[in-house]
Design a protein around this motif. Structure first.
Motif, mmCIF file in Angstrom:
data_model
loop_
_atom_site.group_PDB
_atom_site.id
_atom_site.type_symbol
_atom_site.label_atom_id
_atom_site.label_comp_id
_atom_site.label_asym_id
_atom_site.label_seq_id
_atom_site.Cartn_x
_atom_site.Cartn_y
_atom_site.Cartn_z
ATOM 1 N N GLU A 1 36.855 31.891 31.036
ATOM 2 C CA GLU A 1 36.653 30.982 32.169
ATOM 3 C C GLU A 1 37.013 31.642 33.491
ATOM 4 N N LEU B 1 34.377 34.180 34.350
ATOM 5 C CA LEU B 1 33.161 33.565 34.877
ATOM 6 C C LEU B 1 33.370 33.139 36.325
ATOM 7 N N LYS B 2 34.500 32.489 36.566
ATOM 8 C CA LYS B 2 34.739 31.946 37.905
ATOM 9 C C LYS B 2 34.927 33.029 38.957
ATOM 10 N N TYR C 1 30.047 34.249 38.238
ATOM 11 C CA TYR C 1 29.304 33.293 39.062
ATOM 12 C C TYR C 1 29.103 33.800 40.495
ATOM 13 N N LEU D 1 26.377 36.360 40.388
ATOM 14 C CA LEU D 1 25.048 35.797 40.137
ATOM 15 C C LEU D 1 24.514 35.078 41.373
ATOM 16 N N ILE D 2 25.396 34.368 42.062
ATOM 17 C CA ILE D 2 24.961 33.673 43.284
ATOM 18 C C ILE D 2 24.490 34.692 44.313
ATOM 19 N N ILE E 1 22.215 29.178 35.406
ATOM 20 C CA ILE E 1 23.655 29.401 35.209
ATOM 21 C C ILE E 1 24.450 28.995 36.448
ATOM 22 N N VAL E 2 23.893 29.278 37.615
ATOM 23 C CA VAL E 2 24.539 28.819 38.853
ATOM 24 C C VAL E 2 23.510 28.024 39.649
ATOM 25 N N ASP E 3 24.044 27.119 40.483
ATOM 26 C CA ASP E 3 23.170 26.184 41.176
ATOM 27 C C ASP E 3 22.799 26.737 42.553
#
Ligand SMILES: N[C@@H](CCC(=O)N[C@@H](CS)C(=O)NCC(=O)O)C(=O)O
Length: 210
Positions: free
Chosen positions: A122, A125-126, A130, A133-134, A173-175
């Motif tokens: 976690e 990822l954080k 993420y 990826l953003i 996966i990311v918004d």
């Protein structure tokens, strides 16, 4: 005009300094440290290029990023007194292979290992996955909002980029905004050659062929 190399200490950009040195090119180093905890580059590097990662070089008004692209550029641009251009087609193909392999395969697994070795999933990822990826898919999105294709006309670059984008659009996966990627994906998916390739295989789940 001398080359400026944006360098993060203890990082991939060391290779670019080595190459500049070897080619006997005039260059200046702008060196930065990564954050000790997150190992992210200082945000100011995003003013040089939206990816904000090293290595980056600037030369004659152009900013060039990605280790492989930078190596190709320098080797093609600076051929005197040292010429590292491959002398035969076989050598050229081998060089191209290793340039792609170094970042596309070898470093990917090294980085995955380094990151997962001492972090919970976690947290990893954080703090790492993420934001990257953003940054990366946000950059791709912007490019596809401004350009019809990745590199001028339709090219091998569009073919290489198809799978990461298809997976990203499927997994979300990311918004982030994906209108540009969706437009481009619709465009490639309508190409007869793309459709013909799909018809040749049993499954390609990333566009819903189960
Ligand atoms: N594939 C890219 C990778 C670039 C990259 O991730 N560089 C690392 C340094 S080794 C970096 O800038 N990390 C800081 C960050 O991601 O904020 C390349 O070869 O240029």
């Amino acid at each position: 005009m001398s080359v400026t190399v944006y360098h993060l200490n203890n990082s991939r950009s060391q290779r670019i300094i080595w190459l500049l040195q070897h080619l006997q090119v005039d260059y200046v180093i702008k060196a930065y440290d990564m954050d000790t905890l997150t190992r992210r580059a200082p945000v100011e590097l995003k003013q040089i290029h939206p990816l904000g990662r090293c290595p980056m070089i600037s030369h004659n008004g152009r900013v060039i990023v990605e280790t492989g692209a930078i190596i190709e550029y320098l080797v093609e641009t600076f051929t005197d007194p040292i010429n590292l251009l491959p002398k035969s087609l076989d050598d050229k193909l081998q060089v191209r292979f290793w340039l792609h392999f170094a970042e596309g395969s070898a470093m990917t697994d090294i980085v995955i290992h380094a990151n997962t070795a001492n972090m919970e999933r976690e947290e990893l990822l954080k703090t790492k996955v993420y934001p990257r990826l953003i940054n990366i898919f946000g950059f791709i999105e912007q490019h596809l909002k401004e350009h019809e294709w990745f590199a001028g006309e339709f090219s091998g670059a569009d073919i290489a980029m198809s799978m990461p984008i298809e997976i990203f659009l499927m997994k979300r996966i990311v918004d982030i905004d994906t209108k540009g990627m969706e437009r481009w994906a619709n465009q490639i998916h309508q190409m007869p050659s793309y459709q013909q390739a799909l018809s040749k295989v049993e499954k390609y789940v990333y566009v819903g062929k189960n």
